[in-house]
Design an enzyme around this catalytic site. Structure first.
Site, mmCIF file in Angstrom:
data_model
loop_
_atom_site.group_PDB
_atom_site.id
_atom_site.type_symbol
_atom_site.label_atom_id
_atom_site.label_comp_id
_atom_site.label_asym_id
_atom_site.label_seq_id
_atom_site.Cartn_x
_atom_site.Cartn_y
_atom_site.Cartn_z
ATOM 1 N N CYS A 8 13.263 -1.380 3.222
ATOM 2 C CA CYS A 8 13.576 -0.175 2.437
ATOM 3 C C CYS A 8 13.874 1.061 3.303
ATOM 4 O O CYS A 8 14.939 1.137 3.885
ATOM 5 C CB CYS A 8 12.473 0.085 1.420
ATOM 6 S SG CYS A 8 13.056 1.137 0.079
ATOM 7 N N HIS B 165 10.083 -4.889 -1.074
ATOM 8 C CA HIS B 165 8.875 -4.314 -0.484
ATOM 9 C C HIS B 165 7.760 -5.328 -0.325
ATOM 10 O O HIS B 165 7.753 -6.367 -0.969
ATOM 11 C CB HIS B 165 8.340 -3.206 -1.393
ATOM 12 C CG HIS B 165 8.963 -1.898 -1.096
ATOM 13 N ND1 HIS B 165 8.687 -1.193 0.046
ATOM 14 C CD2 HIS B 165 9.849 -1.158 -1.786
ATOM 15 C CE1 HIS B 165 9.382 -0.071 0.032
ATOM 16 N NE2 HIS B 165 10.099 -0.028 -1.058
HETATM 17 N N1 GLN Z 1 13.544 7.114 0.452
HETATM 18 C C1 GLN Z 1 14.295 5.949 0.263
HETATM 19 C C2 GLN Z 1 14.948 5.822 -1.111
HETATM 20 O O1 GLN Z 1 14.398 6.241 -2.110
HETATM 21 C C3 GLN Z 1 13.424 4.753 0.565
HETATM 22 C C4 GLN Z 1 12.323 4.567 -0.441
HETATM 23 C C5 GLN Z 1 11.370 3.479 -0.114
HETATM 24 O O2 GLN Z 1 11.187 3.069 1.029
HETATM 25 N N2 GLN Z 1 10.713 3.040 -1.163
HETATM 26 O O3 GLN Z 1 16.041 5.303 -1.175
#
Ligand code: GLN
Length: 249
Positions: free
Chosen positions: A93, A194
């Site tokens: 992510c 995740h």
């Molecule tokens: N900030 C990034 C997004 O919202 C990654 C978010 C995350 O790692 N959950 O795209």
């Protein structure tokens, strides 16, 4: 055999307990008689040439990404040299976004990436959240599914011809449009899935371990299968949750 993991920014990028993936790798390695040694590589520390068999970076919100982005640029040569010389990489992510060329956040701020993956990311108005299922073919002719959870505002566009990690069966994936999820460059993989990603996808945990060992051995070893009953159940539950949300969104 000892497998050395460089865990990038565990103190910043650990949303949804992404570090749980490391616990899975450590246990599955030890069941095969290998030892995982995890070394933290956070702000200010370099990625030394040849030190790591696997680099791992988790996810984080825009704020945490902004706190590490410049530092990652300072590590770019080390990370790229590691990947070019055959180390494995798993980026999740927010970490995945920073391993691309750039990330424009929700407020229009531009964060530099380090271009390990041929892609760019721009945050959109809505978040893409929910269970996700993809189909991957990491070895030609062997199709397998990955089940997980995504939560991101970033829309990631792969360069033409770039290899995705998989095709979206249910969920959004990279951008909610292309049908692609993640990116793969050799032994380097980035994904929006995740933690807990590896506990419910044991075949993929073994793939990552085998890629890390390939850095030492030249070739990925073929592992004896483990009794993954609980892991398969977790996969089935997660996959059916994703499917019940309907097809590609
Ligand atoms: N900030 C990034 C997004 O919202 C990654 C978010 C995350 O790692 N959950 O795209």
């Amino acid at each position: 055999m000892k497998i050395v993991v460089g865990h990038l920014y565990p103190d910043y990028l650990n949303i949804y307990a992404d570090r749980g993936n490391i616990a899975v790798l450590a246990r599955r390695a030890s069941w095969r008689g290998h030892e995982l040694e995890v070394r933290t590589v956070s702000v200010g520390a370099p990625v030394e040439p040849g030190e790591h068999d696997l680099l791992y970076v988790g996810g984080g919100q825009d704020r945490e990404q902004a706190l590490v982005a410049e530092d990652l640029v300072a590590k770019a040569d080390g990370v790229r040299a590691a990947v070019d010389s055959g180390a494995a990489l798993l980026a999740v992510c927010g970490g995945y976004q920073l391993m691309g060329r750039s990330y424009r956040d929700f407020h229009g701020g531009d964060l530099p990436g380090i271009g390990v993956f041929p892609l760019e990311t721009v945050a959109g108005e809505t978040r893409m959240i929910g269970d996700m299922l993809l189909e991957c073919e990491l070895e030609p002719g062997v199709a397998r599914t990955l089940a997980g959870f995504e939560n991101h505002a970033g829309r990631t566009k792969l360069d033409p011809g770039a290899e995705p990690l998989g095709r979206v069966v249910a969920g959004f994936g990279n951008d909610g449009e292309s049908g692609f999820e993640g990116c793969r460059v050799g032994r380097a993989v980035g994904t929006y899935l995740h933690g807990p990603l590896l506990p419910r996808n044991p075949w993929f945990a073994d793939w990552v371990l085998a890629q890390a060992l390939a850095h030492r051995l030249g070739e990925p070893p073929v592992f004896e299968p483990l009794a993954d009953d609980l892991e398969q159940q977790a996969h089935t539950v997660s996959a059916s949750r994703a499917r019940s949300r309907g097809g590609r969104r």
